[in-house]
Scaffold this motif. Structure first.
Motif, PDB file in Angstrom:
ATOM      1  N   CYS A   1       0.909  -0.936  -0.010  1.00  0.00           N
ATOM      2  CA  CYS A   1       0.413  -0.303   0.164  1.00  0.00           C
ATOM      3  C   CYS A   1       0.593   1.599  -0.185  1.00  0.00           C
ATOM      4  O   CYS A   1       0.762   2.091  -0.557  1.00  0.00           O
ATOM      5  N   ILE A   2       1.880   1.524   0.162  1.00  0.00           N
ATOM      6  CA  ILE A   2       2.834   2.584   1.097  1.00  0.00           C
ATOM      7  C   ILE A   2       3.080   2.587   0.231  1.00  0.00           C
ATOM      8  O   ILE A   2       3.991   4.240  -1.004  1.00  0.00           O
ATOM      9  N   GLU A   3       3.693   1.285  -1.023  1.00  0.00           N
ATOM     10  CA  GLU A   3       4.863   1.636  -2.430  1.00  0.00           C
ATOM     11  C   GLU A   3       3.713   1.951  -3.348  1.00  0.00           C
ATOM     12  O   GLU A   3       4.446   2.675  -4.336  1.00  0.00           O
ATOM     13  N   ILE A   4       2.559   2.013  -3.359  1.00  0.00           N
ATOM     14  CA  ILE A   4       1.725   2.308  -4.611  1.00  0.00           C
ATOM     15  C   ILE A   4       1.063   4.029  -4.208  1.00  0.00           C
ATOM     16  O   ILE A   4       1.107   4.362  -5.006  1.00  0.00           O
ATOM     17  N   THR A   5       1.118   4.165  -3.059  1.00  0.00           N
ATOM     18  CA  THR A   5       0.135   5.335  -2.748  1.00  0.00           C
ATOM     19  C   THR A   5       1.303   6.658  -2.961  1.00  0.00           C
ATOM     20  O   THR A   5       0.714   7.638  -2.805  1.00  0.00           O
ATOM     21  N   LYS A   6       2.944   6.345  -2.069  1.00  0.00           N
ATOM     22  CA  LYS A   6       3.837   6.650  -2.020  1.00  0.00           C
ATOM     23  C   LYS A   6       3.445   8.357  -1.982  1.00  0.00           C
ATOM     24  O   LYS A   6       3.735   9.407  -2.246  1.00  0.00           O
TER      25      LYS A   6
END
Length: 190
Positions: A25-30
């Motif tokens: 999730c943190i990789e996608i949302t940046k």
């Protein structure tokens, strides 16, 4: 699809959420400013907080309702009063006991009652829950605008459209009632 899949896991609460799902999730949302090491510590701390809350005599749903009704006081008491709630819950029929716990309410209580600050997890959860589930509201605004702008009103200013939309969206009065209100209050500037 990958975005919705990544953030969708948070909609089920924290109990079955894995660290790999959080990382994806943190990789996608940046989201800028998240410290991944601290986020991991906060994530595990919140999981432990959930386990601690679930061990109390009072069902989790009742604890959440109590927390929300007291506007987020920091401590959920485990006093004789909550024992009364427990006995009342035991007497309720099966239909009442199958109520669902909303994930936003679960996150709210976890972030509030956790003993250590969780700024990274709060930032992530706040970001995820600020994403609208649909665009229905926006589409309804465009529909209202279509009714405001017609061939006979093609020179209307942007400020006037904005004002009329705000009145339509934020007023509980009908046009006739608003007109009567304005006429009856002479002290209002026109």
């Amino acid at each position: 699809v990958a975005f919705l899949e990544a953030i969708g896991h948070f909609g089920y609460g924290i109990e079955n959420l894995t660290w790999n799902q959080v990382k994806k999730c943190i990789e996608i949302t940046k989201i800028k400013g998240l410290n991944e090491d601290d986020l991991f510590n906060e994530f595990t701390e919140l999981k432990l907080t959930l386990q601690m809350i679930q061990k109390k005599e009072v069902p989790l749903l009742d604890q959440i309702q109590f927390f929300l009704s007291n506007e987020g006081q920091e401590e959920i008491p485990n006093s004789p009063t909550t024992s009364i709630h427990q006995s009342e819950a035991d007497e309720e029929d099966e239909e009442e006991q199958t109520k669902m716990i909303r994930s936003d309410q679960l996150w709210s209580i976890l972030l509030a009652v956790n003993a250590t600050p969780t700024p990274n997890m709060k930032k992530l959860i706040y970001f995820l829950y600020s994403i609208p589930a649909s665009n229905v509201y926006v589409e309804s605004i465009f529909s209202d605008m279509k009714h405001l702008l017609s061939d006979s009103r093609n020179r209307i200013s942007v400020d006037l459209v904005s004002a009329e939309l705000q009145i339509r969206r934020n007023s509980l009065l009908s046009c006739t009632d608003m007109h009567q209100y304005l006429i009856s209050h002479k002290e209002l500037p026109m």
